[in-house]
Design a protein around this motif. Structure first.
Motif, short mmCIF file in Angstrom:
data_model
loop_
_atom_site.label_atom_id
_atom_site.label_comp_id
_atom_site.label_asym_id
_atom_site.label_seq_id
_atom_site.Cartn_x
_atom_site.Cartn_y
_atom_site.Cartn_z
N ARG A 1 11.69 -16.51 4.42
CA ARG A 1 11.40 -16.77 3.01
C ARG A 1 9.94 -17.13 2.79
NH1 ARG A 1 16.21 -19.69 3.15
NH2 ARG A 1 15.04 -21.63 3.25
N LEU A 2 9.40 -17.97 3.68
CA LEU A 2 7.99 -18.37 3.54
C LEU A 2 7.06 -17.18 3.70
CD1 LEU A 2 8.07 -21.77 5.45
CD2 LEU A 2 7.64 -21.44 3.00
N ASP B 1 7.84 -14.04 3.22
CA ASP B 1 8.07 -13.17 2.08
C ASP B 1 7.27 -13.66 0.87
OD1 ASP B 1 9.40 -10.93 0.84
OD2 ASP B 1 10.67 -12.38 -0.20
N SER B 2 7.33 -14.96 0.61
CA SER B 2 6.58 -15.54 -0.51
C SER B 2 5.08 -15.42 -0.30
CB SER B 2 6.95 -17.02 -0.69
OG SER B 2 8.28 -17.15 -1.06
N TYR B 3 4.64 -15.69 0.91
CA TYR B 3 3.22 -15.60 1.22
C TYR B 3 2.70 -14.17 1.01
CZ TYR B 3 -1.07 -15.42 3.96
OH TYR B 3 -2.36 -15.21 4.37
N LEU B 4 3.43 -13.19 1.55
CA LEU B 4 2.99 -11.80 1.43
C LEU B 4 3.04 -11.33 -0.02
CD1 LEU B 4 4.67 -10.31 4.61
CD2 LEU B 4 2.24 -10.82 4.27
N LEU B 5 4.05 -11.77 -0.78
CA LEU B 5 4.12 -11.43 -2.19
C LEU B 5 2.92 -12.01 -2.93
CD1 LEU B 5 5.67 -10.23 -4.60
CD2 LEU B 5 6.80 -12.44 -4.82
N ASN B 6 2.61 -13.27 -2.65
CA ASN B 6 1.45 -13.90 -3.31
C ASN B 6 0.14 -13.22 -2.93
OD1 ASN B 6 2.89 -15.80 -4.76
ND2 ASN B 6 2.86 -17.28 -3.10
N GLU B 7 0.02 -12.81 -1.68
CA GLU B 7 -1.19 -12.10 -1.24
C GLU B 7 -1.30 -10.77 -1.98
OE1 GLU B 7 -3.81 -12.75 1.12
OE2 GLU B 7 -3.06 -14.75 0.65
N GLY B 8 -0.18 -10.07 -2.11
CA GLY B 8 -0.19 -8.79 -2.82
C GLY B 8 -0.54 -8.96 -4.28
N VAL B 9 0.01 -9.98 -4.92
CA VAL B 9 -0.28 -10.25 -6.33
C VAL B 9 -1.76 -10.59 -6.48
CG1 VAL B 9 0.13 -11.86 -8.24
CG2 VAL B 9 2.06 -10.93 -6.96
N SER B 10 -2.29 -11.37 -5.56
CA SER B 10 -3.71 -11.74 -5.62
C SER B 10 -4.59 -10.51 -5.51
CB SER B 10 -4.06 -12.73 -4.52
OG SER B 10 -3.42 -13.96 -4.74
N LYS B 11 -4.22 -9.58 -4.62
CA LYS B 11 -5.03 -8.36 -4.46
C LYS B 11 -4.94 -7.48 -5.68
CE LYS B 11 -5.12 -8.24 0.49
NZ LYS B 11 -5.08 -7.47 1.70
N VAL B 12 -3.76 -7.41 -6.30
CA VAL B 12 -3.62 -6.62 -7.51
C VAL B 12 -4.46 -7.21 -8.64
CG1 VAL B 12 -1.97 -5.97 -9.33
CG2 VAL B 12 -1.34 -5.70 -6.94
N ARG B 13 -4.49 -8.54 -8.70
CA ARG B 13 -5.29 -9.20 -9.74
C ARG B 13 -6.77 -9.19 -9.41
NH1 ARG B 13 -1.50 -14.51 -10.70
NH2 ARG B 13 0.11 -13.45 -11.90
N GLY B 14 -7.14 -8.79 -8.20
CA GLY B 14 -8.54 -8.71 -7.82
C GLY B 14 -9.15 -10.02 -7.42
N LYS B 15 -8.33 -10.96 -6.96
CA LYS B 15 -8.84 -12.28 -6.57
C LYS B 15 -9.12 -12.32 -5.11
CE LYS B 15 -6.59 -14.77 -10.24
NZ LYS B 15 -5.64 -15.78 -10.63
#
Length: 97
Positions: free
Chosen positions: A80-81, A83-97
């Motif tokens: 779970r951790l 999964d959450s970490y990778l999802l957050n990393e992906g969201v950050s990359k999509v947002r360009g952060k």
């Protein structure tokens, strides 16, 4: 009635069609599921997990059932951790952060 969406078809129907296709495309037959479970239970990796349960039971002085629960809980929490970490990393990359 055609299975493809027409311009007059309500968006809600198209959303339902999309979601149904998304979910149904992930479903495998029960036979495949059963076969996969039995194959995994016969694998060296699963036997290693069973060995770890027995070893932890002896080392910690706890029942094998309790050791199994602790090991499985740890795996699930890690999964779970990650999964959450990778999802957050992906969201950050999509947002360009």
């Amino acid at each position: 009635m055609s299975s493809s969406a027409t311009p007059s078809q309500p968006v809600d129907d198209l959303v339902r069609i999309f979601n149904t296709a998304l979910v149904s495309s992930r479903v495998e037959s029960q036979k495949s599921f059963s076969e996969e479970v039995f194959a995994l239970m016969d694998s060296p990796a699963f036997r290693s997990i069973l060995h770890a349960i027995r070893q932890m039971s002896k080392a910690e002085g706890i029942s094998e059932a309790h050791a199994a629960e602790k090991i499985i809980t740890t795996f699930r929490k890690l999964d779970r951790l990650w999964d959450s970490y990778l999802l957050n990393e992906g969201v950050s990359k999509v947002r360009g952060k």
